[in-house]
Write an enzyme that holds these catalytic residues in place. Sequence first.
Site, short mmCIF file in Angstrom:
data_model
loop_
_atom_site.label_atom_id
_atom_site.label_comp_id
_atom_site.label_asym_id
_atom_site.label_seq_id
_atom_site.Cartn_x
_atom_site.Cartn_y
_atom_site.Cartn_z
N HIS A 130 72.72 16.48 -13.06
CA HIS A 130 73.25 16.17 -14.39
C HIS A 130 72.13 15.41 -15.13
O HIS A 130 71.36 14.69 -14.49
CB HIS A 130 74.47 15.27 -14.19
CG HIS A 130 75.26 14.95 -15.40
ND1 HIS A 130 74.83 14.05 -16.36
CD2 HIS A 130 76.48 15.37 -15.82
CE1 HIS A 130 75.76 13.95 -17.30
NE2 HIS A 130 76.76 14.74 -17.01
N ASP A 207 74.18 10.42 -6.64
CA ASP A 207 75.11 10.54 -7.76
C ASP A 207 76.42 11.10 -7.20
O ASP A 207 76.51 12.29 -6.91
CB ASP A 207 74.51 11.48 -8.82
CG ASP A 207 75.47 11.75 -9.97
OD1 ASP A 207 76.65 11.40 -9.86
OD2 ASP A 207 75.01 12.32 -10.98
N GLN A 210 80.92 13.50 -8.86
CA GLN A 210 81.82 14.63 -8.60
C GLN A 210 82.46 14.56 -7.22
O GLN A 210 83.30 15.40 -6.89
CB GLN A 210 81.07 15.97 -8.73
CG GLN A 210 80.68 16.33 -10.14
CD GLN A 210 81.87 16.49 -11.07
OE1 GLN A 210 83.00 16.71 -10.64
NE2 GLN A 210 81.63 16.37 -12.36
C1 LIG Z 1 80.00 13.25 -15.25
C2 LIG Z 1 78.80 13.15 -14.44
C3 LIG Z 1 77.84 12.16 -14.71
C4 LIG Z 1 77.97 11.20 -15.84
O1 LIG Z 1 79.11 10.41 -15.69
P1 LIG Z 1 79.61 9.45 -16.88
O2 LIG Z 1 80.95 9.02 -16.44
O3 LIG Z 1 79.65 10.32 -18.12
O4 LIG Z 1 78.63 8.35 -17.01
C5 LIG Z 1 76.73 12.10 -13.89
N1 LIG Z 1 76.59 12.95 -12.86
C6 LIG Z 1 77.48 13.91 -12.56
C7 LIG Z 1 77.26 14.80 -11.39
C8 LIG Z 1 78.61 14.05 -13.36
O5 LIG Z 1 79.49 15.00 -13.08
#
Ligand SMILES: *Cc1c(COP(=O)(O)O)cnc(C)c1O
Length: 413
Positions: A130, A207, A210
């Site tokens: 992302h 991250d 998800q």
């Molecule tokens: C949604 C998402 C983000 C960003 O999250 P926010 O809540 O908008 O800060 C980052 N990485 C992934 C994989 C996402 O799905």
Amino acid sequence: MGDLLQKTTLPGTFPGLAQAVNGVALAYLDNAATTHMPLAVLEAMREFEITSRANIHRGVHTLSQRATDAYERARGDLKRFIGAGPSHELVFTSGTTEAINLVAHGLSDRAGGPSYLRPRDEIIVSGLEHHANLVPWQQAARRSGATLRILRPDAQGRLHPDELARLLTPRTMVFAVTACANATGERPPYEDLLALAREAGALTVLDAAQAAAHEMPRLAGLACDFMAFSGHKMYGPMGIGALAGARKSLDRLAPLRLGGDMVDWVTEQEASFAELPARLEGGTPNVAGAVGMAAAAAFIDGIGRTAIDVHLRALRAHAVAGLSALDGVTVLAPHAEQSAIVSFVAEGAHPHDLGTLLDESGIAVRTGHHCAQPLLEHLGTGPTTRASFALYNTHDDVERLVAGVAHALEVLR
Ligand SMILES: *Cc1c(COP(=O)(O)O)cnc(C)c1O
């Protein structure tokens, strides 16, 4: 095929889902962008606002102490939820984006002395990310003089540990990867990737935006220095999230938000910073958000992460089978079983038009680049249509999606 929540209990649990859109019952399939909140979460936040609203950490009065207790209890609950060990800490942020910015900035900022990242160091970011896990690293590289390298996925969008092994050098200082690619649903072997990177001496960033709602990784079992996730993608409120990680790694970060609550003492010319977690949480935090996020974690565990995961895999398999059977439809990452995301392209139908027609039938999906332009360019697909599932979705929702896409394709072709 069974569902997790019965249709009859749905309106009482998730009132937002029990509405009609364009005259048709809503099928909400945009959960990778944001999930709906159960009443239990709304109630916990309402209860906090009515009984305990006050600023935290600074007051001796009763409401301030209640608010501080609620905030710190939420922190403790969420640490347990993610399987943090005694050497871990959790810092509240506004979401995943702020959490990753805090890391990327904190490793490249020179305000507090020499930065962790230096000229000619290397940062490796996976090609599944992302924009929130790419753009902050571009800036960190620019600020520090480090080089940004991309761990490219193969033509099917998969990451390979041996590719990472080839990229790692003694100069690799950071490796960042997602637990699940929001644009394709790919679930990379992040456990192995993180372990390899740590073995090579890099700090590791996961991250988990998800993964938080079902496959939440156990932090203590991972070679992970920093893990980011958002409340609103795990049935909690918007505007709250967390950066969790090893205390000694969090201690390396220069703070991003300077001001109240994060300092120890201040003179006209200088300040010394407080200890973790306060050091990284300058300013008045989103206390009701933290309370709601912890309530969302309790809601998830009340249903059970294994049961949720099993249900989501079944919904995805159902959708992949149904959509792949349609003429000219290609599903991205069809092999990604442990995922709640189905991203697809259809010959002769632009995703924007497809999404608009689906909305007319009450079906909410997302279309476009899903904040992952480099990945979709690499895969050569361009924008896609993405359906993403949550614990409240049913096999009937999947049937409606497949029928809706089939109907839209007839109209558009
Ligand atoms: C949604 C998402 C983000 C960003 O999250 P926010 O809540 O908008 O800060 C980052 N990485 C992934 C994989 C996402 O799905």
